[in-house]
Every structure is written in structure tokens, then in C-alpha cells.
Scaffold this active site. Structure first.
Site, PDB file in Angstrom:
ATOM      1  N   ASN A 173       0.802  -1.225   0.000  1.00  0.00           N
ATOM      2  CA  ASN A 173       0.000   0.000   0.000  1.00  0.00           C
ATOM      3  C   ASN A 173       0.834   1.274   0.000  1.00  0.00           C
ATOM      4  OD1 ASN A 173       0.405  -1.285   2.689  1.00  0.00           O
ATOM      5  ND2 ASN A 173      -0.332   0.664   3.447  1.00  0.00           N
ATOM      6  N   GLN A 177      -5.285  -3.972  -1.522  1.00  0.00           N
ATOM      7  CA  GLN A 177      -4.931  -2.961  -2.550  1.00  0.00           C
ATOM      8  C   GLN A 177      -4.959  -3.561  -3.965  1.00  0.00           C
ATOM      9  OE1 GLN A 177      -4.537   0.248  -2.218  1.00  0.00           O
ATOM     10  NE2 GLN A 177      -4.505   0.385   0.010  1.00  0.00           N
ATOM     11  N   CYS A 191      -3.034   5.622   7.321  1.00  0.00           N
ATOM     12  CA  CYS A 191      -2.914   5.274   8.747  1.00  0.00           C
ATOM     13  C   CYS A 191      -1.709   5.963   9.370  1.00  0.00           C
ATOM     14  CB  CYS A 191      -2.740   3.774   8.947  1.00  0.00           C
ATOM     15  SG  CYS A 191      -4.006   2.811   8.178  1.00  0.00           S
TER      16      CYS A 191
HETATM   17  C1  LIG Z   1      -2.817  -3.559   2.301  1.00  0.00           C
HETATM   18  C2  LIG Z   1      -3.895  -3.183   3.266  1.00  0.00           C
HETATM   19  N1  LIG Z   1      -4.365  -4.096   4.126  1.00  0.00           N
HETATM   20  C3  LIG Z   1      -5.340  -3.819   4.995  1.00  0.00           C
HETATM   21  C4  LIG Z   1      -5.904  -2.571   5.057  1.00  0.00           C
HETATM   22  C5  LIG Z   1      -6.982  -2.279   6.040  1.00  0.00           C
HETATM   23  O1  LIG Z   1      -8.223  -2.184   5.390  1.00  0.00           O
HETATM   24  P1  LIG Z   1      -9.452  -1.425   6.077  1.00  0.00           P
HETATM   25  O2  LIG Z   1      -9.158   0.019   6.004  1.00  0.00           O
HETATM   26  O3  LIG Z   1     -10.635  -1.815   5.255  1.00  0.00           O
HETATM   27  O4  LIG Z   1      -9.564  -1.941   7.454  1.00  0.00           O
HETATM   28  C6  LIG Z   1      -5.436  -1.565   4.190  1.00  0.00           C
HETATM   29  C7  LIG Z   1      -5.972  -0.182   4.241  1.00  0.00           C
HETATM   30  O5  LIG Z   1      -5.381   0.746   3.769  1.00  0.00           O
HETATM   31  C8  LIG Z   1      -4.419  -1.885   3.256  1.00  0.00           C
HETATM   32  O6  LIG Z   1      -3.943  -0.973   2.397  1.00  0.00           O
END
Ligand SMILES: Cc1ncc(COP(=O)(O)O)c(C=O)c1O
Length: 382
Positions: A149, A178, A325
Site C-alpha cells: 500500500n 490494494q 494510517c
Molecule cells: C494492504 C492493506 N491491508 C489492509 C488494510 C486495512 O483495510 P481497512 O481500512 O478496510 O480496514 C489496508 C488499508 O489501507 C491496506 O492498504
């Protein structure tokens, strides 16, 4: 406004919201209820499950609904740990996973599980040979993301799958959050991949939706115990309108996928060509086929990523530092750190993330904004 923050979240499509509203109003019964309002709602849930299964070339009984990508990752990892702890307590993952995987692994370590973190090279790729070398008799899970990501590197899932053919009892989980609509479905459907995580809001479905693929015959313990929905694997009253809307969003995402991927690649290339004319611009993402078409992370020498994000915001362009995040928490990018990027340089990273609705016209507008922002920083440097 130019929205280049699609890896953080996508805009829900109007037609998807129409589906949400129609189902919420007309199919509001609880799918577990015995009367016909329950039957009607259950039919919507099962029809959506069938549609999603067909779209990702799985069986209907291999799809389970969740509330987001984080839940899917937590469930598969903790559910494997709980279900297989009698056979072993060793898990393998990488140093570039999303916190939904990384912090879940940390929790398991606190409970006495042993986790091996596979490093990546300076471009952000795991070496399958490292995964092979880390496998042990007590390994119960390998978890490797499909598309990173932060820089967009597409991990060698098929090669790792080939290695795991010789380790039939080890669960293989791929975080595909992603990856929806980015031209990598064949890789995800490698026969050795046991579990996939998807998140609805990353492909124009409403927030609060997601699903996992769990290969028939593979067992994980439930994360949410309760009334026994989802074949007793994931309790909680089904989000019927969200599920129907997500199925529609996924269908629209996969419509004409190749053309959409090519468009995103062309926009990315256009932007790279433009910004590379400037000194002090550093690229963290590559342009080759081993990088997803929608993610482009770079820096403008020495200027903090958050400063750049706000400077572009003033020009009507929305993007992130390396991930949504880490943006708010101010945490250093874990992927760039794992790629051995100098921490000062990593602090100046910002991420453009495209989607099917972005246009070349927006790329040109972005370039004008870039010129202005760059000139501003250059004046400050002098
Ligand atoms: C690679 C990846 N995994 C997990 C998540 C988490 O997803 P969610 O925001 O739906 O909880 C994200 C969110 O950006 C992500 O990019």
C-alpha cells in the site's frame, strides 16, 4: 478537486449507493428471521455471495462477509493461530505488511507465538527463497500481501505459492486489499493461495464492508462468536445492504479491468515523466509491470511529506503521506524503512494513489499544481 488518495479510500459510486438504499429499504428483514422478510434478505446475501465468488473465480461457499480489511486480516491470522496452535506456533510474514497484519502478528507474539519477518529488497520486494528458508516443521501460516500500500510493489505470490506446494498443511494468506481491479487476479488465484482479504471501501463500495476468500477445506476459528451467522464462522447480523452494494461495486470494478489498468498506468507514466524533469525529486515506486498501476510514491528533496500534502491540498489536490494510517499518527513509513530508505528521505515521502475514475486531464492539472508547489519550496530553499 483532484482526488489522488484512492489507496486510503475510494469515493462510493452513486449507482452502488442506489443499491445500498434500495436494499436497506426493501430488504430490511434480518436474514436469520424465519418469515419471508428474512427469506428475502437472505436471498440478497446469498445472491451477492454468489456474484462475488464468480467475479474472483471462487466457489460460493468460499466467501465470508466482514466489516473491513482489518477484520479480514485479523480473522485469518488469529483464526489460523487458534485453529492450528496444537500443530505449531510459528508464523511467517514480511516487514512491509499493513498494520492490520503487522500488529496482529505482534499480538500473537505476546501470546507466545513465534513470528519470522521476511525482509524486502531496496525496491520493496520479498524474495521467495527467503520464505522457503524460513519454513519450519511448526510453521502454520505464511502471510504476504499482494500489493504493497505504500509503494505499490506486487509481491511474488505465485512463486511463494509454488514453494508452498511442498508444505500442504501451512495456511497461505494474501492481503489483497490494494489489489482489487489492478490486473492481478490470476496471481491471487494461484491454487496454493488459501485465504484472501478484501475491503469494500477500496473499490467504491460503502465503508463497513469487506469479505474474505477461504478455500474449501481450510479451517480457521471464528473471531466473532455469537449467533452463528456465516456458517458459524463470523457471527453478527449480516450487513445486507452493504453486502449487496459491495457485490455491485466489485462487478463494476472488474468491468473492463484491463482498459482501466492501462489508463492508470498511462496517467502514472505521464506524472513521472513530468516530475522527473525536476532536481531533488526522488521516486520510491517503480513503473514496471511488477508495480501496481495506481500507486506512486515520491519525495521532493527534504520537504516533509505532510507539508507537501497540505501544499497540494491548497491547490485542490488530495493525496497522502505514505499511508493514510501513518499520516495521522506521524509514524515513519514502515515499508520505506524496510527498504532501507534513509529516515530523513522517508519523512519527505508522499503518495499519489489513482483509480479508474482519474483522468489524463487531472494528471495535467496535477502537473500545474506540482510546478507551483515545487517553485514555492525552491524559493524557501534559496
Ligand atoms: C494492504 C492493506 N491491508 C489492509 C488494510 C486495512 O483495510 P481497512 O481500512 O478496510 O480496514 C489496508 C488499508 O489501507 C491496506 O492498504
Amino acid at each position: 478537486m483532484i482526488y489522488f488518495d484512492n489507496s486510503a479510500t475510494t469515493r462510493p459510486l452513486p449507482s452502488v449507493l442506489d443499491t445500498y438504499r434500495t436494499v436497506a429499504e426493501d430488504f430490511f428483514g434480518n436474514p436469520s428471521s424465519l418469515h419471508n422478510l428474512g427469506d428475502r434478505a437472505r436471498a440478497v446475501v446469498e445472491q451477492s455471495r454468489g456474484q462475488i465468488a464468480q467475479l474472483i473465480r471462487a466457489k460460493q461457499n468460499e466467501i465470508y462477509f466482514t466489516s473491513c480489511g482489518t477484520e479480514g486480516d485479523n480473522w485469518i491470522i488469529k483464526g489460523t493461530a487458534m485453529a492450528k496452535r496444537k500443530f505449531g506456533k510459528h508464523l511467517i510474514t514480511t516487514t512491509i505488511e499493513h498494520p492490520a497484519v503487522r500488529n496482529t502478528m505482534k499480538q500473537l507474539e505476546e501470546l507466545g507465538f513465534d513470528v519470522t519477518y521476511i525482509p524486502v529488497d531496496e525496491r520493496g520486494f520479498v524474495n521467495p527463497a527467503d520464505v522457503k528458508a524460513a519454513l519450519r516443521d511448526d510453521t502454520i501460516l505464511v502471510s504476504v500481501m499482494a500489493v504493497n500500500n505504500e509503494v505499490g510493489s506486487i509481491q511474488p505470490i505465485a512463486e511463494i505459492g509454488d514453494i508452498l506446494e511442498d508444505y500442504p498443511t501451512v495456511h497461505f494468506h494474501v492481503d489483497a486489499v490494494q489489489a482489487a481491479g489492478k490486473g492481478v487476479l490470476d496471481m491471487l488465484r494461484h491454487p496454493r493461495v488459501d485465504f484472501l482479504t478484501f475491503s469494500g471501501h477500496k473499490f467504491h463500495a460503502p465503508r463497513g464492508t469487506g469479505f474474505i476468500y477461504a478455500k474449501e477445506g481450510r479451517v480457521i476459528a471464528p473471531l466473532l462468536a455469537g449467533g452463528g451467522q456465516e456458517k458459524d464462522w463470523r457471527s453478527g447480523t449480516e450487513n445486507t445492504p452493504g453486502i449487496a452494494a459491495m457485490a455491485k461495486a466489485l462487478r463494476l470494478t472488474f468491468d473492463d479491468e484491463a482498459a482501466k489498468v492501462a489508463r492508470q498506468q498511462a496517467i502514472r507514466e505521464e506524472i513521472v515523466q513530468h516530475v522527473q524533469q525536476f532536481d531533488h525529486v526522488h521516486m520510491f515506486s517503480g513503473l514496471g509491470k511488477d508495480f501496481a498501476p495506481h500507486i506512486l510514491t515520491m519525495s521532493i528533496g527534504g520537504v516533509r511529506g505532510e507539508t507537501i500534502v497540505h501544499a497540494f491540498e491548497n491547490e485542490g489536490v488530495y493525496m497522502s503521506t505514505t499511508s493514510a494510517c501513518s499520516s495521522r499518527s506521524g509514524d515513519e513509513s514502515s515499508t520505506l524503512k524496510a527498504m532501507n530508505v534513509d529516515s530523513k528521505l522517508a519523512e519527505s515521502a508522499f503518495r499519489i494513489s489513482l483509480d479508474e475514475d482519474n483522468t489524463m486531464e487531472e494528471a495535467k492539472q496535477f502537473e500545474k499544481a506540482f510546478d507551483k508547489v515545487f517553485a514555492g519550496f525552491n524559493r524557501m530553499r534559496k
